[in-house]
Scaffold this motif. Structure first.
Motif, PDB file in Angstrom:
ATOM      1  N   ARG A 256       0.815  -1.206   0.000  1.00  0.00           N
ATOM      2  CA  ARG A 256       0.000   0.000   0.000  1.00  0.00           C
ATOM      3  C   ARG A 256       0.855   1.264   0.000  1.00  0.00           C
ATOM      4  O   ARG A 256       0.580   2.214  -0.733  1.00  0.00           O
ATOM      5  N   ALA A 262      -4.125  -0.652  -3.823  1.00  0.00           N
ATOM      6  CA  ALA A 262      -5.272  -0.635  -2.933  1.00  0.00           C
ATOM      7  C   ALA A 262      -5.661  -2.069  -2.610  1.00  0.00           C
ATOM      8  O   ALA A 262      -5.752  -2.921  -3.492  1.00  0.00           O
ATOM      9  N   ASP A 265      -8.864  -3.974  -3.825  1.00  0.00           N
ATOM     10  CA  ASP A 265      -9.201  -3.732  -5.231  1.00  0.00           C
ATOM     11  C   ASP A 265      -8.061  -4.146  -6.158  1.00  0.00           C
ATOM     12  O   ASP A 265      -8.283  -4.848  -7.155  1.00  0.00           O
ATOM     13  N   ASP A 266      -6.846  -3.703  -5.864  1.00  0.00           N
ATOM     14  CA  ASP A 266      -5.695  -4.070  -6.688  1.00  0.00           C
ATOM     15  C   ASP A 266      -5.051  -5.380  -6.224  1.00  0.00           C
ATOM     16  O   ASP A 266      -4.504  -6.124  -7.037  1.00  0.00           O
TER      17      ASP A 266
END
Length: 333
Positions: A256, A262, A265-266
């Motif tokens: 992060r 993220a 999400d990622d």
């Protein structure tokens, strides 16, 4: 420092020394009047039976050795605490033997294990060498292994393979396709089993797994593993299964803060252990829960069965961890 003696209790109560001994010996014959006088005197003086001396006389120490390397780290700390509570409730005296990490420390720990004539030994996961098991076995001590494997011993094992396969299937079902495993070079049996099972499950689905490792199974190893995975910025993973929660914490912080990813999400992250910090707001880690209280109870149950039947075949208690979904990965099976 002088402890209150049975002789002092006898003088205060106006009875013989043997009457005090009989009063505190279950099943021994003593009159109600004598018992009342002895108990009253003992309470006034703050007397407690010398269990250590009594154990020596009976050749039964009630000590149980808990052998661990770095017992203060991660899940081992919670398991050690749980074992201590269950053993004390049983009437045992737990003695924590930290093996250390040097040859001198190992030798000192081995002397402690046998020198105190422990009733039994419980060896935790991590890296206590097999010599501890052999030493206990040669001296006739019942041995229970938690999270590792030795021949001719009773075992409590987590369902590492089952959990690792479930993690792979959950990532696949959620559409993740760039996989990684974050482990450590400590190569404990549990971590090796988790890595092997996860990699096999992903490869069976036709994908590859990048494996990154730090030195040990702690937060710093998660940092090291994350930076290894960041070496190729064009091929960052979108799903990482971590050998334990501490590794997951280090990896999430680096991904992060340094890679700008993220979570989830990622990057989806799943850990293993469900230590209390996994629920902290900064992590909200999806992880597999090992319940230290359940594992401690299973270990002591094995110990009791072994003490009752020393010649029984080795037994295995398998505890399957359940996944706890939080924010680091929201997929469902």
């Amino acid at each position: 420092m002088r402890f209150v003696s049975a002789e002092q209790v006898a003088r205060r109560a106006g009875v013989s020394r043997s009457a005090v001994s009989r009063t505190f010996t279950p099943g021994a014959s003593v009159s109600p009047a004598t018992r009342e006088k002895v108990m009253h005197a003992a309470q006034e003086l703050g007397y407690h039976v010398n269990d250590l001396a009594r154990g020596v006389l009976n050749n039964q120490s009630r000590l149980v050795g808990i052998v661990a390397t770095r017992p203060e780290v991660g899940f081992r700390a919670h398991l050690t605490a749980a074992l201590s509570k269950v053993l004390i409730k049983r009437g045992n005296v737990p003695i924590l033997i930290n093996t250390g990490q040097t040859e001198e420390e190992l030798v000192a720990a081995q002397k402690m294990l046998i020198g105190h004539r422990a009733e039994a030994t419980i060896i935790l996961s991590g890296s206590p060498p097999a010599s501890f098991f052999e030493l206990a076995r040669r001296n006739g001590q019942p041995v229970v292994m938690i999270g590792r494997s030795e021949p001719d011993a009773d075992h409590v094992r987590a369902g590492n393979s089952e959990a690792s396969q479930q993690a792979a299937l959950a990532f696949l079902a959620a559409g993740r396709r760039r996989f990684a495993f974050a482990g450590s070079h400590s190569a404990t049996p549990a971590i090796l089993e988790r890595e092997t099972a996860f990699v096999a499950a992903v490869e069976a689905a036709g994908f590859t797994v990048r494996v990154a490792r730090g030195r040990d199974s702690d937060y710093d190893s998660g940092v090291v593993a994350a930076r290894q995975l960041m070496a190729d910025r064009e091929d960052l993973p979108d799903a990482v299964f971590c050998a334990n929660d501490l590794i997951a914490f280090g990896l999430m912080d680096v991904m992060r803060l340094e890679a700008g990813l993220a979570v989830p999400d990622d990057l989806a992250v799943i850990g293993f252990d469900d230590v209390p910090e996994a629920a902290w707001l900064n992590y909200r880690l999806t992880t597999f829960r090992q319940d230290p209280d359940v594992m401690a109870r299973r270990a002591v149950e094995l110990l009791e069965r072994r003490l009752a039947n020393p010649d029984a075949e080795p037994d295995v208690e398998r505890v399957i961890p359940l996944i706890v979904y939080r924010d680091s990965f929201r997929g469902k099976m």
